[in-house]
Design an enzyme around this catalytic site. Structure first.
Site, PDB file in Angstrom:
ATOM      1  N   LYS A 216     -23.752  60.109 -88.745  1.00  0.00           N
ATOM      2  CA  LYS A 216     -23.026  59.000 -89.373  1.00  0.00           C
ATOM      3  C   LYS A 216     -22.075  59.599 -90.250  1.00  0.00           C
ATOM      4  O   LYS A 216     -22.418  60.173 -91.280  1.00  0.00           O
ATOM      5  CB  LYS A 216     -23.850  58.101 -89.988  1.00  0.00           C
ATOM      6  CG  LYS A 216     -23.221  56.888 -90.781  1.00  0.00           C
ATOM      7  CD  LYS A 216     -23.759  55.738 -91.103  1.00  0.00           C
ATOM      8  CE  LYS A 216     -23.151  54.670 -92.157  1.00  0.00           C
ATOM      9  NZ  LYS A 216     -24.104  53.718 -92.603  1.00  0.00           N
ATOM     10  N   ASP A 221     -18.097  53.414 -97.485  1.00  0.00           N
ATOM     11  CA  ASP A 221     -18.622  52.256 -97.185  1.00  0.00           C
ATOM     12  C   ASP A 221     -18.614  51.259 -98.230  1.00  0.00           C
ATOM     13  O   ASP A 221     -19.646  50.884 -99.025  1.00  0.00           O
ATOM     14  CB  ASP A 221     -20.214  52.395 -96.685  1.00  0.00           C
ATOM     15  CG  ASP A 221     -20.562  51.161 -96.094  1.00  0.00           C
ATOM     16  OD1 ASP A 221     -19.914  50.212 -95.588  1.00  0.00           O
ATOM     17  OD2 ASP A 221     -21.795  51.098 -96.050  1.00  0.00           O
ATOM     18  N   LYS A 228     -20.257  44.857-100.569  1.00  0.00           N
ATOM     19  CA  LYS A 228     -21.010  45.311-101.323  1.00  0.00           C
ATOM     20  C   LYS A 228     -20.861  44.887-102.820  1.00  0.00           C
ATOM     21  O   LYS A 228     -19.771  44.811-103.294  1.00  0.00           O
ATOM     22  CB  LYS A 228     -21.179  46.619-101.426  1.00  0.00           C
ATOM     23  CG  LYS A 228     -21.931  47.242-100.143  1.00  0.00           C
ATOM     24  CD  LYS A 228     -22.040  48.832-100.274  1.00  0.00           C
ATOM     25  CE  LYS A 228     -22.401  49.415 -98.928  1.00  0.00           C
ATOM     26  NZ  LYS A 228     -23.849  49.141 -98.305  1.00  0.00           N
ATOM     27  N   ASP A 239     -21.802  58.137 -97.728  1.00  0.00           N
ATOM     28  CA  ASP A 239     -22.318  57.611 -96.429  1.00  0.00           C
ATOM     29  C   ASP A 239     -21.996  58.508 -95.286  1.00  0.00           C
ATOM     30  O   ASP A 239     -21.918  57.982 -93.946  1.00  0.00           O
ATOM     31  CB  ASP A 239     -21.695  56.172 -96.333  1.00  0.00           C
ATOM     32  CG  ASP A 239     -22.622  55.411 -95.532  1.00  0.00           C
ATOM     33  OD1 ASP A 239     -23.937  55.666 -95.301  1.00  0.00           O
ATOM     34  OD2 ASP A 239     -22.207  54.323 -95.147  1.00  0.00           O
ATOM     35  N   ASP A 298     -21.632  44.969 -93.100  1.00  0.00           N
ATOM     36  CA  ASP A 298     -21.908  46.206 -93.954  1.00  0.00           C
ATOM     37  C   ASP A 298     -22.918  46.830 -93.044  1.00  0.00           C
ATOM     38  O   ASP A 298     -23.489  47.965 -93.350  1.00  0.00           O
ATOM     39  CB  ASP A 298     -22.766  45.607 -95.045  1.00  0.00           C
ATOM     40  CG  ASP A 298     -22.821  46.795 -96.150  1.00  0.00           C
ATOM     41  OD1 ASP A 298     -22.303  47.929 -95.926  1.00  0.00           O
ATOM     42  OD2 ASP A 298     -23.507  46.548 -97.273  1.00  0.00           O
ATOM     43  N   GLU A 300     -22.414  48.808 -90.405  1.00  0.00           N
ATOM     44  CA  GLU A 300     -21.410  49.430 -89.546  1.00  0.00           C
ATOM     45  C   GLU A 300     -21.896  50.619 -89.027  1.00  0.00           C
ATOM     46  O   GLU A 300     -21.240  51.065 -88.042  1.00  0.00           O
ATOM     47  CB  GLU A 300     -20.103  49.427 -90.549  1.00  0.00           C
ATOM     48  CG  GLU A 300     -20.199  51.067 -91.349  1.00  0.00           C
ATOM     49  CD  GLU A 300     -21.352  51.093 -92.471  1.00  0.00           C
ATOM     50  OE1 GLU A 300     -21.753  49.906 -92.731  1.00  0.00           O
ATOM     51  OE2 GLU A 300     -21.675  51.947 -92.816  1.00  0.00           O
ATOM     52  N   ARG A 302     -24.593  51.856 -87.404  1.00  0.00           N
ATOM     53  CA  ARG A 302     -25.024  51.681 -85.934  1.00  0.00           C
ATOM     54  C   ARG A 302     -23.839  51.227 -84.852  1.00  0.00           C
ATOM     55  O   ARG A 302     -24.265  51.598 -83.787  1.00  0.00           O
ATOM     56  CB  ARG A 302     -26.197  50.474 -85.968  1.00  0.00           C
ATOM     57  CG  ARG A 302     -25.766  49.156 -86.158  1.00  0.00           C
ATOM     58  CD  ARG A 302     -26.785  48.103 -86.739  1.00  0.00           C
ATOM     59  NE  ARG A 302     -27.131  48.452 -87.899  1.00  0.00           N
ATOM     60  CZ  ARG A 302     -28.215  47.873 -88.585  1.00  0.00           C
ATOM     61  NH1 ARG A 302     -28.831  46.822 -88.159  1.00  0.00           N
ATOM     62  NH2 ARG A 302     -28.685  48.034 -90.162  1.00  0.00           N
TER      63      ARG A 302
HETATM   64  N1  BES Z   1     -24.689  52.752 -95.778  1.00  0.00           N
HETATM   65  C1  BES Z   1     -25.597  51.790 -95.953  1.00  0.00           C
HETATM   66  C2  BES Z   1     -27.020  51.921 -96.232  1.00  0.00           C
HETATM   67  C3  BES Z   1     -27.354  52.484 -97.295  1.00  0.00           C
HETATM   68  C4  BES Z   1     -27.935  51.816 -98.730  1.00  0.00           C
HETATM   69  C5  BES Z   1     -27.168  53.865 -97.620  1.00  0.00           C
HETATM   70  C6  BES Z   1     -28.190  52.595 -99.515  1.00  0.00           C
HETATM   71  C7  BES Z   1     -27.489  54.645 -98.945  1.00  0.00           C
HETATM   72  C8  BES Z   1     -27.885  53.762-100.130  1.00  0.00           C
HETATM   73  C9  BES Z   1     -25.201  51.031 -94.516  1.00  0.00           C
HETATM   74  O1  BES Z   1     -24.051  50.869 -94.006  1.00  0.00           O
HETATM   75  C10 BES Z   1     -25.638  49.407 -95.194  1.00  0.00           C
HETATM   76  O2  BES Z   1     -24.918  49.027 -95.724  1.00  0.00           O
HETATM   77  N2  BES Z   1     -26.786  48.883 -94.436  1.00  0.00           N
HETATM   78  C11 BES Z   1     -27.044  47.554 -94.855  1.00  0.00           C
HETATM   79  C12 BES Z   1     -27.402  46.859 -93.400  1.00  0.00           C
HETATM   80  C13 BES Z   1     -27.891  45.522 -93.648  1.00  0.00           C
HETATM   81  C14 BES Z   1     -26.483  44.892 -93.905  1.00  0.00           C
HETATM   82  C15 BES Z   1     -28.281  44.709 -92.203  1.00  0.00           C
HETATM   83  C16 BES Z   1     -28.287  47.429 -95.794  1.00  0.00           C
HETATM   84  O3  BES Z   1     -29.046  48.382 -95.521  1.00  0.00           O
HETATM   85  O4  BES Z   1     -28.148  46.755 -96.642  1.00  0.00           O
HETATM   86 ZN    ZN Z   2     -22.935  52.471 -94.305  1.00  0.00          ZN
HETATM   87 MN    MN Z   3     -22.749  49.536 -94.668  1.00  0.00          MN
END
Ligand code: BES
Ligand code: ZN
Ligand code: MN
Length: 452
Positions: A216, A221, A228, A239, A298, A300, A302
């Site tokens: 990734k 992000d 966020k 990210d 968020d 994104e 996947r």
């Molecule tokens: N890049 C983030 C995940 C992340 C969170 C990385 C904390 C490092 C530290 C990812 O893109 C994300 O935002 N995931 C969301 C998914 C949710 C919206 C289903 C998450 O984990 O909150």
């Molecule tokens: Zn992300």
């Molecule tokens: Mn995200």
């Protein structure tokens, strides 16, 4: 990097020793005239591993840095007695990783310590892995305004090419022609154009299908329209740690001429807000032909990984596929900052991976893929939803990707917890990027070379 000691004056010697009592890592100082020795305890000789040595050496060198040491001789005698060359390598690596500093934009420069190694040097393989970890850390630590997708592509392809790796950058236009709608949905509305980075290392037999290493590469992000909160924004430049991990591993494979074929595929995008950015409720297509309902912008990672996996399978002809990503906050809730979660659909592949992790000293834990979890990403309007309707965020994110793996042996790693630390969890870490998974992925591919 490290030079052999030529008996020049040094103000400190760093040495390790086993102890009959205590858990190890005890520090003590002995002075004899000119040079003072800092001893670090390794604990019981029976329990010493490369990881013990790495941590002890890192602890010692950080202490010496705190004492203002300018010239240090590392004495690997005890490590060599216990673990042979592996001990020497671990000592050198622990020191180098502990002294790592990210690039700084401070106008005043800091000075480096001068380091020597007494009697024996670390191996080329160990040096190349240490450098690969530091390179991965550099990329992850780099501010998002200094590392947009095109910067990531340029840095990676320029470096990879010097080691004979074949490189290709697929532009947004080319991706459109390939039907990569999931990838472009995230990246195409951002100010900085997305791109797909492809690196092909061919050290193995021409007829051996390469392993596909998909990382990734979200250079920032923000969450998109599912923005966020400000408190979660601090680490968003990191990210692309999955991309950094596969890149570091591939470079080390190439530098050590490991007889294996590996293809890195990195979808690189910014996840930002623009007038035509995607929003929750959208239904999009993908390179695979499957349709996806957007539940959260968020989620994104996947989306871009789904198309990158399809690309790796259909255009690069990979056999085993591995994807790695800072994918979910949920994995931090489960395992904290010391352990990454993974899913795998193939027992032999899983065994290879766990054996590689045992060599590298990194911690991974396998997650279950029960059928009930697959139901959580069903959508009423599309083939699959990009969020779970019932929790289990880390597993369901992985199972979303499984939808795109076309029954290939597949391994999915979530390093959202381990790629970044606000304070070191092990002594050889420094604040910020850790270089997570570089060595484990290297050892996995190396083991596959032996099997082939
Ligand atoms: N890049 C983030 C995940 C992340 C969170 C990385 C904390 C490092 C530290 C990812 O893109 C994300 O935002 N995931 C969301 C998914 C949710 C919206 C289903 C998450 O984990 O909150
Ligand atoms: Zn992300
Ligand atoms: Mn995200």
């Amino acid at each position: 990097m490290l030079k052999l000691w030529n008996q020049e004056a040094a103000d400190w010697r760093l040495a390790l020793r086993t102890e009959t009592e205590g858990a190890g890592s005890r520090l003590s100082v002995e002075a004899d005239g000119k040079t003072a020795t800092l001893w670090v305890g390794l604990g019981d000789a029976e329990t010493v591993t490369a990881e013990t040595v790495r941590r002890a050496a890192a602890k010692g060198i950080k202490a010496l840095k705190g004492l203002g040491a300018k010239t240090v001789v590392l004495d690997p005698a005890a490590a060599k007695t216990l673990l042979e060359q592996d001990g020497v390598d671990a000592m050198a690596q622990g020191v180098a990783l502990a002294l790592y500093r990210p690039r700084s934009w401070k106008t005043e420069e800091q000075t480096d310590m001068t380091l020597y190694m007494a009697s024996v040097l670390p191996s080329e393989e160990s040096n190349s892995l240490t450098e690969a970890i530091c390179l991965a850390r550099d990329l992850v630590n780099c501010p998002a305004n200094h590392l947009v997708p095109a910067d990531l592509a340029r840095t990676m392809t320029e470096t990879a090419r010097t080691y004979g790796v074949e490189t290709e950058i697929i532009s947004a236009e080319q991706a459109r022609a390939l039907g990569m709608e999931a990838f472009l949905t995230v990246g195409d509305s951002a100010g900085h154009a997305p791109c797909l980075i492809v690196l092909r290392y061919r050290g193995g037999a021409p007829d051996q299908a390469p392993i596909g290493l998909v990382g990734k590469g979200v250079t920032c992000d923000t969450g998109g329209y599912c923005l966020k909160p400000a408190s979660s924004m601090k680490g968003i430049k990191g990210d692309m740690a999955g991309a950094a991990a596969v890149f570091g591993a591939l470079l080390a494979l190439a530098r050590n001429k490991v007889p294996v074929n590996a293809t890195v595929v990195i979808p690189s995008v910014e996840n930002r807000i623009a007038p035509d950015s995607f929003i929750p409720g959208d239904v999009i297509g993908s390179m695979s032909g499957k349709t996806i309902e957007i539940g959260n912008t968020d989620a994104e990672g996947r989306l871009i990984l789904a198309d990158a996996i399809t690309y790796a399978l259909r255009k690069e002809g990979v056999g085993r596929v591995l994807d790695i990503a800072t994918l979910t906050g949920a994995v931090v809730g489960m395992f904290g900052f010391t352990t990454a979660g993974f899913l795998c659909n193939d027992e032999a592949y899983c065994t290879d991976f766990m054996e590689a992790a045992a060599v590298s000293g990194e911690q991974y834990w396998r997650l279950p893929a029960f059928d009930e979890y697959r139901k959580m990403i069903e959508s009423p309007v599309a083939d699959v939803s990009n969020v779970s309707n019932d929790g289990c965020g880390t597993i369901t994110a992985g199972l979303f990707l499984e939808t795109f793996t076309e029954s290939h042996p597949w391994l999915h790693i979530d390093i959202a917890g381990t790629a970044w630390v606000d304070s070191p969890k092990w002594e050889y870490q420094t604040n910020g990027a850790t270089g997570a998974a570089v060595t484990t992925l290297y050892h996995l591919c190396k083991a596959m070379a032996k099997e082939a």
